[in-house]
Design a protein around this motif. Structure first.
Motif, PDB file in Angstrom:
ATOM      1  N   PRO A  75       1.420   6.510  -2.731  1.00  0.00           N
ATOM      2  CA  PRO A  75       1.510   6.932  -1.332  1.00  0.00           C
ATOM      3  C   PRO A  75       0.719   5.973  -0.449  1.00  0.00           C
ATOM      4  CG  PRO A  75      -0.001   8.339  -2.550  1.00  0.00           C
ATOM      5  CD  PRO A  75       0.658   7.459  -3.564  1.00  0.00           C
ATOM      6  N   ARG A  76       1.058   5.951   0.833  1.00  0.00           N
ATOM      7  CA  ARG A  76       0.422   4.984   1.732  1.00  0.00           C
ATOM      8  C   ARG A  76      -1.097   5.062   1.635  1.00  0.00           C
ATOM      9  NH1 ARG A  76       1.823   1.531   5.256  1.00  0.00           N
ATOM     10  NH2 ARG A  76       4.008   2.176   5.213  1.00  0.00           N
ATOM     11  N   SER A  79       0.834  -1.205   0.000  1.00  0.00           N
ATOM     12  CA  SER A  79       0.000   0.000   0.000  1.00  0.00           C
ATOM     13  C   SER A  79       0.869   1.256   0.000  1.00  0.00           C
ATOM     14  CB  SER A  79      -0.926   0.018   1.229  1.00  0.00           C
ATOM     15  OG  SER A  79      -0.170   0.053   2.423  1.00  0.00           O
ATOM     16  N   GLU A  80       2.206   1.059  -0.155  1.00  0.00           N
ATOM     17  CA  GLU A  80       3.100   2.209  -0.289  1.00  0.00           C
ATOM     18  C   GLU A  80       4.276   1.829  -1.189  1.00  0.00           C
ATOM     19  OE1 GLU A  80       5.517   5.596   2.311  1.00  0.00           O
ATOM     20  OE2 GLU A  80       4.689   3.831   3.310  1.00  0.00           O
ATOM     21  N   ASN A 106      -5.390   4.327  -7.566  1.00  0.00           N
ATOM     22  CA  ASN A 106      -5.465   5.490  -6.683  1.00  0.00           C
ATOM     23  C   ASN A 106      -6.627   5.282  -5.707  1.00  0.00           C
ATOM     24  OD1 ASN A 106      -3.438   6.734  -8.248  1.00  0.00           O
ATOM     25  ND2 ASN A 106      -4.961   7.608  -9.637  1.00  0.00           N
ATOM     26  N   VAL A 107      -6.329   4.711  -4.564  1.00  0.00           N
ATOM     27  CA  VAL A 107      -7.379   4.427  -3.586  1.00  0.00           C
ATOM     28  C   VAL A 107      -7.688   5.663  -2.745  1.00  0.00           C
ATOM     29  CG1 VAL A 107      -8.063   2.986  -1.632  1.00  0.00           C
ATOM     30  CG2 VAL A 107      -6.761   1.979  -3.518  1.00  0.00           C
ATOM     31  N   VAL A 108      -6.654   6.258  -2.145  1.00  0.00           N
ATOM     32  CA  VAL A 108      -6.874   7.396  -1.246  1.00  0.00           C
ATOM     33  C   VAL A 108      -6.376   8.719  -1.810  1.00  0.00           C
ATOM     34  CG1 VAL A 108      -6.829   5.933   0.807  1.00  0.00           C
ATOM     35  CG2 VAL A 108      -4.714   7.018   0.015  1.00  0.00           C
ATOM     36  N   ALA A 109      -5.492   8.670  -2.823  1.00  0.00           N
ATOM     37  CA  ALA A 109      -4.916   9.908  -3.366  1.00  0.00           C
ATOM     38  C   ALA A 109      -4.560   9.706  -4.824  1.00  0.00           C
ATOM     39  CB  ALA A 109      -3.668  10.307  -2.577  1.00  0.00           C
TER      40      ALA A 109
END
Length: 268
Positions: free
Chosen positions: A62-63, A46-47, A152-155
């Motif tokens: 990114p994490r 995840s990072e 791109n899950v969170v960002a």
């Protein structure tokens, strides 16, 4: 939550190497293949700090985002292996639909609309959500094929040729671990249909049903020129077929694709 294979992937004999943080899941996969690993095996984090996209662009996760690479060693020609990217796009789109179910109910008409962009991206509401890249290298026993899938899950990055978006910005609140579990199961289905290239006709049909920009104006930057016309189809080798203003059908094996008004001005 920790990374885990979905039940279908586990039953099919896939294995998993999960990293809290790594430079590149594709590099991990290739290095394992050189050391004798034959797969099928997922490498996931995840990072990601030093990934590579097409044209050697940085592919940073990114994490909280998802970087996943699947390694399989197979007895196929490189040109056939390249068509596996279309199966990967279908697997990712199916996984996204599965994890977006709650958001679809909540958002109604405002739900994300996923589409496949040639050759290997997944768009959400016209913006890039997923990048898919393939690498292949001859090893003892066949061709080591690595398919890297970054979501791109969170960002989402800024300043990309195609505007990017994240699942979080679309209202889909899920984790990289949840998405990966769905992806690993969907991969089993579409890898099976692809069947070392023997099932590409069916993959092609399914991909075209979900294709972004089909029948629309398109401009393709090949690195040395820009070809403009209408996105007509993809052929049985995965090339994009452009219908020019003169009516010629021109196959394109690689390039950067731009749709709509951008295409009409040469994707300047």
């Amino acid at each position: 939550m920790v990374f885990a294979l979905g039940p279908r992937a586990s039953a099919a004999g896939y294995r998993l190497a999960a990293f809290e943080r790594t430079g590149s899941t594709n590099t991990e996969a290739i290095e394992h293949a050189r050391a004798g690993e034959r797969g099928p095996m997922w490498f996931v984090t995840s990072e990601q700090t030093a990934g590579r996209g097409r044209r050697q662009r940085a592919w940073i996760a990114p994490r909280g985002n998802l970087a996943a690479s699947i390694l399989e060693v197979m007895d196929v020609a490189p040109a056939v292996a390249a068509t596996l990217g279309f199966a990967a796009g279908l697997a990712e789109e199916a996984a996204l639909e599965k994890v977006s179910f709650e958001a679809a109910l909540r958002l109604g008409e405002g739900r994300p609309r996923y589409a496949l962009k040639w050759p290997n991206d997944v768009l959400a509401s016209g913006k890039k959500l997923v990048g898919i890249g393939l690498e292949a290298e001859a090893v003892g026993g066949g061709l080591a094929v690595v398919v890297g899938i970054g979501t791109n899950v969170v960002a989402a990055p800024e300043g990309t040729p195609t505007p990017a978006v994240s699942l979080a910005a679309l209202g889909v609140q899920i984790s990289a671990e949840e998405l990966f579990m769905a992806l690993s199961d969907a991969w089993v289905e579409f890898r099976g249909i692809w069947d070392n290239g023997r099932g590409f006709a069916e993959i092609r049909r399914l991909w075209l049903e979900r294709a972004a920009g089909l029948g629309e104006k398109v401009a393709i930057h090949t690195g040395t020129m820009t070809l403009e016309g209408v996105f007509d189809t993809i052929d049985d080798t995965g090339c994009l077929i452009v219908r020019t203003a003169e009516g010629r059908l021109v196959p394109v094996a690689a390039g950067e694709v731009f749709f709509g008004p951008v295409a009409s001005v040469g994707a300047a």
